[in-house]
Design a protein around this motif. Structure first.
Motif, PDB file in Angstrom:
ATOM      1  N   HIS A   1      51.171  31.976  48.400  1.00 26.31           N
ATOM      2  CA  HIS A   1      51.713  30.585  49.063  1.00 26.31           C
ATOM      3  C   HIS A   1      50.821  29.480  48.899  1.00 26.31           C
ATOM      4  CE1 HIS A   1      54.546  33.302  51.128  1.00 26.31           C
ATOM      5  NE2 HIS A   1      53.426  33.973  51.672  1.00 26.31           N
ATOM      6  N   TYR A   2      49.508  29.664  48.283  1.00 29.66           N
ATOM      7  CA  TYR A   2      48.587  28.569  47.985  1.00 29.66           C
ATOM      8  C   TYR A   2      48.287  28.380  46.541  1.00 29.66           C
ATOM      9  CZ  TYR A   2      47.421  29.651  52.984  1.00 29.66           C
ATOM     10  OH  TYR A   2      47.614  29.782  54.245  1.00 29.66           O
ATOM     11  N   GLY A   3      49.306  28.714  45.690  1.00 31.31           N
ATOM     12  CA  GLY A   3      49.316  28.516  44.241  1.00 31.31           C
ATOM     13  C   GLY A   3      48.213  29.813  43.509  1.00 31.31           C
ATOM     14  N   GLY A   4      47.878  30.640  44.234  1.00 37.56           N
ATOM     15  CA  GLY A   4      47.175  31.788  43.359  1.00 37.56           C
ATOM     16  C   GLY A   4      47.928  33.016  43.183  1.00 37.56           C
ATOM     17  N   ASP A   5      47.306  33.377  41.938  1.00 40.02           N
ATOM     18  CA  ASP A   5      47.846  34.742  41.362  1.00 40.02           C
ATOM     19  C   ASP A   5      47.240  35.932  41.803  1.00 40.02           C
ATOM     20  OD1 ASP A   5      49.118  36.532  39.816  1.00 40.02           O
ATOM     21  OD2 ASP A   5      48.671  35.755  37.815  1.00 40.02           O
ATOM     22  N   PRO A   6      48.167  36.803  42.677  1.00 44.13           N
ATOM     23  CA  PRO A   6      47.445  37.942  43.206  1.00 44.13           C
ATOM     24  C   PRO A   6      47.164  38.923  42.466  1.00 44.13           C
ATOM     25  CG  PRO A   6      49.755  37.772  43.879  1.00 44.13           C
ATOM     26  CD  PRO A   6      49.374  36.612  43.149  1.00 44.13           C
ATOM     27  N   THR A   7      47.471  38.882  41.111  1.00 41.04           N
ATOM     28  CA  THR A   7      47.113  40.023  40.174  1.00 41.04           C
ATOM     29  C   THR A   7      45.901  39.613  39.354  1.00 41.04           C
ATOM     30  OG1 THR A   7      48.651  39.046  38.441  1.00 41.04           O
ATOM     31  CG2 THR A   7      49.741  40.440  39.812  1.00 41.04           C
ATOM     32  N   ARG A   8      45.248  38.370  39.473  1.00 39.91           N
ATOM     33  CA  ARG A   8      44.233  37.861  39.047  1.00 39.91           C
ATOM     34  C   ARG A   8      43.344  37.355  39.987  1.00 39.91           C
ATOM     35  NH1 ARG A   8      45.124  33.565  34.723  1.00 39.91           N
ATOM     36  NH2 ARG A   8      46.866  32.910  36.135  1.00 39.91           N
TER      37      ARG A   8
ATOM     38  N   VAL B   1      33.231  45.896  47.785  1.00 40.05           N
ATOM     39  CA  VAL B   1      34.672  45.712  47.541  1.00 40.05           C
ATOM     40  C   VAL B   1      34.923  46.592  46.464  1.00 40.05           C
ATOM     41  CG1 VAL B   1      36.450  44.165  46.782  1.00 40.05           C
ATOM     42  CG2 VAL B   1      35.196  43.705  48.840  1.00 40.05           C
ATOM     43  N   LEU B   2      33.992  46.359  45.444  1.00 42.76           N
ATOM     44  CA  LEU B   2      34.688  47.325  44.025  1.00 42.76           C
ATOM     45  C   LEU B   2      34.319  48.661  44.495  1.00 42.76           C
ATOM     46  CD1 LEU B   2      32.204  45.334  41.253  1.00 42.76           C
ATOM     47  CD2 LEU B   2      34.632  44.884  42.269  1.00 42.76           C
ATOM     48  N   LEU B   3      33.152  49.226  45.250  1.00 44.23           N
ATOM     49  CA  LEU B   3      32.888  50.568  45.350  1.00 44.23           C
ATOM     50  C   LEU B   3      33.720  51.111  46.535  1.00 44.23           C
ATOM     51  CD1 LEU B   3      29.185  49.849  44.140  1.00 44.23           C
ATOM     52  CD2 LEU B   3      31.016  50.780  42.886  1.00 44.23           C
ATOM     53  N   ALA B   4      33.747  50.488  47.620  1.00 44.23           N
ATOM     54  CA  ALA B   4      34.336  51.124  48.872  1.00 44.23           C
ATOM     55  C   ALA B   4      35.923  51.036  48.667  1.00 44.23           C
ATOM     56  CB  ALA B   4      33.742  50.453  50.015  1.00 44.23           C
ATOM     57  N   ALA B   5      36.615  50.616  47.880  1.00 43.68           N
ATOM     58  CA  ALA B   5      38.028  50.197  47.894  1.00 43.68           C
ATOM     59  C   ALA B   5      38.908  51.568  47.949  1.00 43.68           C
ATOM     60  CB  ALA B   5      38.370  49.252  46.749  1.00 43.68           C
TER      61      ALA B   5
ATOM     62  N   VAL C   1      40.258  44.555  42.198  1.00 42.38           N
ATOM     63  CA  VAL C   1      40.216  43.347  41.637  1.00 42.38           C
ATOM     64  C   VAL C   1      40.004  43.241  40.050  1.00 42.38           C
ATOM     65  CG1 VAL C   1      39.512  42.369  43.747  1.00 42.38           C
ATOM     66  CG2 VAL C   1      37.857  43.125  42.054  1.00 42.38           C
ATOM     67  N   GLN C   2      40.063  42.106  39.610  1.00 42.05           N
ATOM     68  CA  GLN C   2      39.894  41.925  38.057  1.00 42.05           C
ATOM     69  C   GLN C   2      38.526  41.753  37.495  1.00 42.05           C
ATOM     70  OE1 GLN C   2      42.990  41.091  39.642  1.00 42.05           O
ATOM     71  NE2 GLN C   2      43.352  43.343  39.168  1.00 42.05           N
TER      72      GLN C   2
ATOM     73  N   TYR D   1      36.079  56.885  37.147  1.00 40.76           N
ATOM     74  CA  TYR D   1      36.758  55.659  37.534  1.00 40.76           C
ATOM     75  C   TYR D   1      36.116  54.281  36.996  1.00 40.76           C
ATOM     76  CZ  TYR D   1      38.903  51.882  40.723  1.00 40.76           C
ATOM     77  OH  TYR D   1      39.512  50.767  41.033  1.00 40.76           O
ATOM     78  N   ARG D   2      36.745  53.472  36.277  1.00 40.55           N
ATOM     79  CA  ARG D   2      36.366  52.454  35.420  1.00 40.55           C
ATOM     80  C   ARG D   2      36.426  51.164  36.388  1.00 40.55           C
ATOM     81  NH1 ARG D   2      34.263  51.225  30.544  1.00 40.55           N
ATOM     82  NH2 ARG D   2      34.366  49.173  29.827  1.00 40.55           N
ATOM     83  N   LEU D   3      35.188  50.507  36.549  1.00 42.51           N
ATOM     84  CA  LEU D   3      35.234  49.264  37.382  1.00 42.51           C
ATOM     85  C   LEU D   3      35.593  47.972  36.826  1.00 42.51           C
ATOM     86  CD1 LEU D   3      31.845  50.039  39.034  1.00 42.51           C
ATOM     87  CD2 LEU D   3      33.925  50.045  40.319  1.00 42.51           C
ATOM     88  N   PRO D   4      35.892  46.851  37.531  1.00 44.24           N
ATOM     89  CA  PRO D   4      36.320  45.901  36.503  1.00 44.24           C
ATOM     90  C   PRO D   4      34.996  45.060  35.958  1.00 44.24           C
ATOM     91  CG  PRO D   4      36.556  45.354  38.991  1.00 44.24           C
ATOM     92  CD  PRO D   4      36.248  46.681  38.770  1.00 44.24           C
TER      93      PRO D   4
END
Length: 355
Positions: free
Chosen positions: A141-148, A164-168, A205-206, A272-275
């Protein structure tokens, strides 16, 4: 949501152990670096949830003109989990949006002293996770891409970004405890459960940029973080206590403290490969010193995870905060831009350009 007393402090928490004698270093309240690249649209205090009766908000900073959906950067501010709010990262948020052409979500979360000093470290991590879920659901809604999406933060915010990376994929509907070392996001999309979110890896996340992060809460607790000798409990208008409440102590429940410490949670890449991760720190940083950051980077590399690391000569702690910090000898206008340009380059490589 934040008291005038807390905002008037304008002092960055020094030392993840809280044992440094920091004085009263002042930070300029108004950023002076001109965001000349692109005019911005800023929407402040967008409420994304209410946690334990406390409203949590986010500022959305984006280029005024968006012709196509843009990559997103989610920021978690620093302050030792005890002081500051997202306003301390205004300059960084504006720089990333104007110079990098990102939609930036500058997040607030609960601090340990909130809710009558009952907030726990797992609650804070739950806020970081919940905020990201809200961003994924609403940022278009704010112009952002939720896939990136990339996450970033400095010091305590670097810790939350790493968590966030490790507890997701370690989520639960039940309360965090010695028998349940999993987290409950403070915002959950309608129709979902934490267990479903974890199974679907919905919090992935990416990319991540970890700015002089705090990665070993276990050791910090052993060195006195929860002690009255840690002056910054007073700075946060709170009585010193255990970060999981009065019931638990690091000596008796080390597993709790390691469960919120990124350095103990890194998975093998085969599992599991992290971003991609970009970690950095200043050579003069004694708060989260290079040796501590490098230990985390070494752990990532040993696990085969993708990580870039940079040591910035002559820089101290908190240089991505607004204004100047006299005690640390840092000024945003002088010390931040080259690092932010490196961050932007990394994020543009990892998040990619819209085709």
């Amino acid at each position: 949501m934040f008291t005038a007393a807390r905002n008037s402090l304008l002092i960055f928490f020094l030392g993840v152990c809280g044992l440094s004698s920091a004085g009263t270093a002042q930070t300029s309240p108004t950023p002076s670096l001109d965001e000349a690249s692109r005019p911005l649209r800023i929407q402040r205090d967008v409420r994304w949830t209410t946690a334990a009766g406390m409203p949590l908000t986010v500022d959305i900073v984006a280029p005024e003109i968006i012709e196509r959906s843009l990559p997103v950067v989610v920021i978690y501010h620093g302050g030792g989990w005890l002081i500051n709010d997202n306003q301390i990262m205004n300059s960084t948020a504006r720089y990333l949006a104007s110079h990098g052409n990102f939609v930036v979500a500058n997040m607030n979360y609960r601090l340990l002293g909130d809710n009558d000093n009952t907030t726990t470290m797992d609650d804070i991590i739950g806020d970081a996770l919940g905020g990201l879920l809200w961003v994924k659901e609403n940022i278009a809604h704010y112009g952002g891409d939720p896939t990136r999406i990339a996450v970033t933060g400095d010091s305590a915010g670097g810790h939350l970004s790493a968590m966030v990376l490790l507890a997701a994929r370690r989520l639960s509907s039940e309360k965090f405890s010695p028998s349940n070392l999993a987290f409950r996001p403070s915002y959950i999309p309608p129709g979902k459960t934490p267990e479903q979110i974890a199974k679907e890896d919905s919090l992935r996340v990416q990319a991540a940029v970890l700015s002089y992060g705090s990665f070993d809460i276990f050791q910090s607790a052993l060195k006195g973080f929860e002690s009255p000798n840690n002056f910054f409990w007073q700075m946060g208008n709170a009585k010193a206590r255990g970060i999981f409440g009065e019931t638990y102590r690091v000596e008796n429940q080390p597993e709790l403290y390691k469960a919120v410490s990124p350095i103990y949670l890194v998975p093998e890449s085969a599992d599991y490969r992290l971003p991609p991760v970009f970690a950095h720190v200043g050579s003069r940083d004694t708060t989260t010193p290079p040796t501590a950051v490098e230990a985390f980077v070494t752990r990532l590399r040993a696990a085969g995870q993708p990580v870039e690391y940079k040591l910035y000569p002559g820089k101290n702690h908190a240089f991505l905060d607004n204004g100047c910090n006299e005690y640390l000898g840092t000024c945003f206008d002088r010390d931040a831009p080259d690092t932010l340009d490196d961050m932007i380059g990394f994020l543009q490589r990892t998040l990619g350009e819209q085709e």
